[in-house]
Design a protein around this motif. Structure first.
Motif, PDB file in Angstrom:
ATOM      1  N   LEU A 302      -6.730  -5.940  35.090  1.00 20.66           N
ATOM      2  CA  LEU A 302      -5.341  -5.650  34.726  1.00 20.66           C
ATOM      3  C   LEU A 302      -4.418  -6.808  35.095  1.00 20.66           C
ATOM      4  O   LEU A 302      -3.439  -7.079  34.396  1.00 20.66           O
ATOM      5  N   GLU A 303      -4.738  -7.521  36.163  1.00 23.82           N
ATOM      6  CA  GLU A 303      -3.976  -8.719  36.520  1.00 23.82           C
ATOM      7  C   GLU A 303      -4.236  -9.845  35.525  1.00 23.82           C
ATOM      8  O   GLU A 303      -3.329 -10.593  35.149  1.00 23.82           O
ATOM      9  N   LEU A 304      -5.495  -9.972  35.100  1.00 21.35           N
ATOM     10  CA  LEU A 304      -5.897 -11.052  34.196  1.00 21.35           C
ATOM     11  C   LEU A 304      -5.346 -10.860  32.795  1.00 21.35           C
ATOM     12  O   LEU A 304      -4.898 -11.815  32.140  1.00 21.35           O
ATOM     13  N   PHE A 305      -5.367  -9.614  32.309  1.00 25.12           N
ATOM     14  CA  PHE A 305      -5.022  -9.324  30.919  1.00 25.12           C
ATOM     15  C   PHE A 305      -3.504  -9.212  30.769  1.00 25.12           C
ATOM     16  O   PHE A 305      -2.933  -8.126  30.774  1.00 25.12           O
ATOM     17  N   ASP A 306      -2.883 -10.350  30.642  1.00 27.00           N
ATOM     18  CA  ASP A 306      -1.427 -10.454  30.584  1.00 27.00           C
ATOM     19  C   ASP A 306      -1.005 -10.704  29.135  1.00 27.00           C
ATOM     20  O   ASP A 306      -1.280 -11.767  28.573  1.00 27.00           O
ATOM     21  N   GLU A 307      -0.348  -9.719  28.536  1.00 25.15           N
ATOM     22  CA  GLU A 307       0.079  -9.867  27.131  1.00 25.15           C
ATOM     23  C   GLU A 307       0.978 -11.078  26.930  1.00 25.15           C
ATOM     24  O   GLU A 307       0.900 -11.761  25.906  1.00 25.15           O
ATOM     25  N   ALA A 308       1.807 -11.378  27.922  1.00 24.54           N
ATOM     26  CA  ALA A 308       2.716 -12.522  27.807  1.00 24.54           C
ATOM     27  C   ALA A 308       1.935 -13.833  27.737  1.00 24.54           C
ATOM     28  O   ALA A 308       2.287 -14.741  26.969  1.00 24.54           O
ATOM     29  N   ALA A 309       0.855 -13.923  28.511  1.00 29.71           N
ATOM     30  CA  ALA A 309       0.043 -15.137  28.500  1.00 29.71           C
ATOM     31  C   ALA A 309      -0.679 -15.300  27.166  1.00 29.71           C
ATOM     32  O   ALA A 309      -0.773 -16.410  26.624  1.00 29.71           O
ATOM     33  N   GLU A 310      -1.195 -14.191  26.628  1.00 26.07           N
ATOM     34  CA  GLU A 310      -1.871 -14.262  25.326  1.00 26.07           C
ATOM     35  C   GLU A 310      -0.871 -14.628  24.233  1.00 26.07           C
ATOM     36  O   GLU A 310      -1.176 -15.411  23.327  1.00 26.07           O
ATOM     37  N   THR A 311       0.317 -14.066  24.309  1.00 29.11           N
ATOM     38  CA  THR A 311       1.360 -14.364  23.327  1.00 29.11           C
ATOM     39  C   THR A 311       1.758 -15.833  23.391  1.00 29.11           C
ATOM     40  O   THR A 311       1.977 -16.478  22.361  1.00 29.11           O
ATOM     41  N   LYS A 312       1.827 -16.377  24.595  1.00 31.59           N
ATOM     42  CA  LYS A 312       2.226 -17.779  24.765  1.00 31.59           C
ATOM     43  C   LYS A 312       1.235 -18.715  24.073  1.00 31.59           C
ATOM     44  O   LYS A 312       1.628 -19.719  23.472  1.00 31.59           O
ATOM     45  N   LEU A 313      -0.053 -18.378  24.139  1.00 29.47           N
ATOM     46  CA  LEU A 313      -1.060 -19.211  23.479  1.00 29.47           C
ATOM     47  C   LEU A 313      -0.889 -19.169  21.962  1.00 29.47           C
ATOM     48  O   LEU A 313      -0.896 -20.208  21.292  1.00 29.47           O
ATOM     49  N   ILE A 314      -0.742 -17.968  21.395  1.00 31.36           N
ATOM     50  CA  ILE A 314      -0.554 -17.831  19.952  1.00 31.36           C
ATOM     51  C   ILE A 314       0.727 -18.552  19.518  1.00 31.36           C
ATOM     52  O   ILE A 314       0.764 -19.222  18.471  1.00 31.36           O
ATOM     53  N   GLU A 315       1.763 -18.442  20.315  1.00 30.67           N
ATOM     54  CA  GLU A 315       3.023 -19.147  20.018  1.00 30.67           C
ATOM     55  C   GLU A 315       2.827 -20.652  20.025  1.00 30.67           C
ATOM     56  O   GLU A 315       3.373 -21.361  19.173  1.00 30.67           O
ATOM     57  N   SER A 316       2.035 -21.152  20.959  1.00 25.04           N
ATOM     58  CA  SER A 316       1.808 -22.601  21.026  1.00 25.04           C
ATOM     59  C   SER A 316       1.055 -23.098  19.803  1.00 25.04           C
ATOM     60  O   SER A 316       1.336 -24.188  19.285  1.00 25.04           O
ATOM     61  N   TYR A 317       0.096 -22.293  19.317  1.00 24.81           N
ATOM     62  CA  TYR A 317      -0.620 -22.663  18.091  1.00 24.81           C
ATOM     63  C   TYR A 317       0.331 -22.660  16.894  1.00 24.81           C
ATOM     64  O   TYR A 317       0.268 -23.534  16.026  1.00 24.81           O
ATOM     65  N   PHE A 318       1.192 -21.661  16.855  1.00 25.66           N
ATOM     66  CA  PHE A 318       2.143 -21.528  15.749  1.00 25.66           C
ATOM     67  C   PHE A 318       3.158 -22.671  15.756  1.00 25.66           C
ATOM     68  O   PHE A 318       3.424 -23.304  14.729  1.00 25.66           O
ATOM     69  N   GLN A 319       3.700 -22.969  16.916  1.00 26.82           N
ATOM     70  CA  GLN A 319       4.746 -23.988  17.011  1.00 26.82           C
ATOM     71  C   GLN A 319       4.231 -25.402  16.766  1.00 26.82           C
ATOM     72  O   GLN A 319       4.920 -26.228  16.170  1.00 26.82           O
ATOM     73  N   THR A 320       3.018 -25.679  17.205  1.00 29.69           N
ATOM     74  CA  THR A 320       2.444 -27.020  16.981  1.00 29.69           C
ATOM     75  C   THR A 320       1.765 -27.140  15.625  1.00 29.69           C
ATOM     76  O   THR A 320       1.539 -28.253  15.143  1.00 29.69           O
ATOM     77  N   GLY A 321       1.424 -26.004  15.014  1.00 32.96           N
ATOM     78  CA  GLY A 321       0.768 -26.029  13.707  1.00 32.96           C
ATOM     79  C   GLY A 321      -0.680 -26.457  13.748  1.00 32.96           C
ATOM     80  O   GLY A 321      -1.261 -26.779  12.699  1.00 32.96           O
ATOM     81  N   ILE A 322      -1.321 -26.442  14.936  1.00 34.37           N
ATOM     82  CA  ILE A 322      -2.717 -26.898  15.008  1.00 34.37           C
ATOM     83  C   ILE A 322      -3.710 -25.807  14.618  1.00 34.37           C
ATOM     84  O   ILE A 322      -4.908 -26.070  14.524  1.00 34.37           O
ATOM     85  N   ALA A 323      -3.217 -24.578  14.411  1.00 31.54           N
ATOM     86  CA  ALA A 323      -4.086 -23.487  13.983  1.00 31.54           C
ATOM     87  C   ALA A 323      -3.357 -22.645  12.946  1.00 31.54           C
ATOM     88  O   ALA A 323      -2.129 -22.569  12.945  1.00 31.54           O
ATOM     89  N   VAL A 324      -4.130 -22.016  12.077  1.00 29.75           N
ATOM     90  CA  VAL A 324      -3.543 -21.182  11.028  1.00 29.75           C
ATOM     91  C   VAL A 324      -4.077 -19.766  11.137  1.00 29.75           C
ATOM     92  O   VAL A 324      -5.135 -19.517  11.729  1.00 29.75           O
ATOM     93  N   ASP A 325      -3.334 -18.821  10.605  1.00 33.48           N
ATOM     94  CA  ASP A 325      -3.847 -17.484  10.386  1.00 33.48           C
ATOM     95  C   ASP A 325      -4.873 -17.609   9.253  1.00 33.48           C
ATOM     96  O   ASP A 325      -4.542 -18.036   8.140  1.00 33.48           O
ATOM     97  N   GLY A 326      -6.129 -17.284   9.542  1.00 35.76           N
ATOM     98  CA  GLY A 326      -7.201 -17.518   8.579  1.00 35.76           C
ATOM     99  C   GLY A 326      -7.035 -16.780   7.277  1.00 35.76           C
ATOM    100  O   GLY A 326      -7.517 -17.218   6.231  1.00 35.76           O
TER     101      GLY A 326
END
Length: 358
Positions: A302-326
């Motif tokens: 429960l400490e590890l599974f942080d929705e904010a941390a997962e969201t931050k990663l997806i946001e970083s992919y979106f903002q940099t454009g290095i990954a796409v929604d397949g």
């Protein structure tokens, strides 16, 4: 087992209508029922052993051409969860997928103490026609030497996990190992709906060949017996064209997956445990949730599974454009066409199961 079955059932919610359980009596999920528990059981029985995690699915026909954002987030979550339990991790991809993993390693630096980034094979490039051909035939001496060296240099490795990593399609040989060739109707169906002259080529869900853009990492799974000790393999996927899906008969994938190209792209590479999910990332979350539950360390999950941390990663992919929604074909705050808010709701349900049983 009840807890793990509930997690397995939850992640197989087919929000994107892929068809993973379209035919109720025989589908990708019924064929792999209990494999989540099987994977967790192996990890429990081999504490502290090195785990290799393979990911990265490059989509060449989108703008900009880039890997998709399903797979790397799950791989990074697996790495963080396993590291916390004392498992050293190798994060493995080709030169297209590594930047996504590197970005995540930088973001989660304080949670990854024993994690190594590896490009495999080291000499592969898009213009390397020898490597591209090897994807089809898997018999190139140079590539097999790379496989031997990998296992030689990682003799503590006990498990390989592939998450959303495209693998080669079936050949007549691999099909014949699964099916009785005397079944003329099934054989004729393979000839008409299978990969045809492109046998062994990896494909996207739209039937686009991607061998030239996909390093042959699947060779580690198909040649694991080269290693000095047994390697347990786990394949995670959501569409039928990923490493691990060779555990499921070709006809089951061809009949269930809602794509005219399903028989063409069904992957031939099997795994000891194959975890099917509505979105591949979800399987990673469930795998770690189940592992922590079985080890009576639910509070740490429960400490590890942080929705904010997962969201931050997806946001970083979106903002940099290095990954796409397949599915959408462009950078987005979504995965497989599913808005990120729905993914966060699934996170909440996984947490609810963990909280209920802890």
């Amino acid at each position: 087992m009840q807890q793990l079955a509930q997690l397995e059932w939850l992640i197989q919610t087919d929000v994107g209508c892929r068809g993973i359980h379209r035919i109720p009596e025989d589908n990708l999920c019924t064929r792999t029922q209990g494999h989540l528990a099987k994977a967790i059981q192996f990890l429990i029985e081999h504490p502290g052993n090195e785990v290799g995690i393979v990911t990265g699915f490059f989509i060449p026909n989108v703008q900009p051409p880039a890997p998709e954002n399903d797979g790397p987030p799950g791989a990074l979550f697996l790495a963080r969860g396993l590291n916390r339990l004392g498992y050293p991790v190798l994060l493995i991809s080709d030169r297209y997928g590594l930047p996504l993993l590197a970005q995540g390693v930088h973001l989660y630096a304080n949670q990854l103490d024993h994690c190594e980034l590896i490009e495999f094979p080291s000499q592969w490039s898009r213009s390397d026609h020898v490597a591209a051909q090897d994807i089809r035939y898997a018999n190139n001496n140079m590539m097999m030497e790379e496989v031997r060296n990998f296992f030689l240099n990682h003799d503590r490795l006990s498990c390989l996990i592939a998450i959303e990593r495209v693998g080669p399609s079936h050949t007549l040989e691999s099909f014949s190992k699964q099916e009785n060739l005397s079944d003329e109707s099934n054989f004729n169906r393979f000839l008409s709906q299978g990969p045809g002259e492109s046998q062994g080529e990896p494909f996207t869900m739209n039937g686009l060949p991607v061998g030239q853009d996909t390093a042959p990492i699947h060779l580690l799974f198909e040649n694991k017996t080269i290693a000095s000790k047994p390697i347990f393999t786990i394949g995670i996927g959501d569409g039928g064209n990923e490493i691990g899906m060779g555990s499921i008969p070709w006809r089951v994938i061809a009949c269930n997956i809602a794509s005219a190209h399903a028989g063409k792209f069904a992957c031939r590479v099997a795994a000891d445990a194959t975890i099917v999910a509505g979105v591949s990332n979800w399987a990673a979350y469930a795998l770690i949730a189940g592992l922590y539950l079985c080890l009576n360390r639910a509070d740490e999950f429960l400490e590890l599974f942080d929705e904010a941390a997962e969201t931050k990663l997806i946001e970083s992919y979106f903002q940099t454009g290095i990954a796409v929604d397949g599915k959408l074909g462009h950078p987005a705050m979504s995965v497989d066409g599913i808005p990120w808010e729905l993914h966060k709701k699934l996170f909440g349900l996984i947490k609810a199961i963990v909280v209920y049983y802890q």
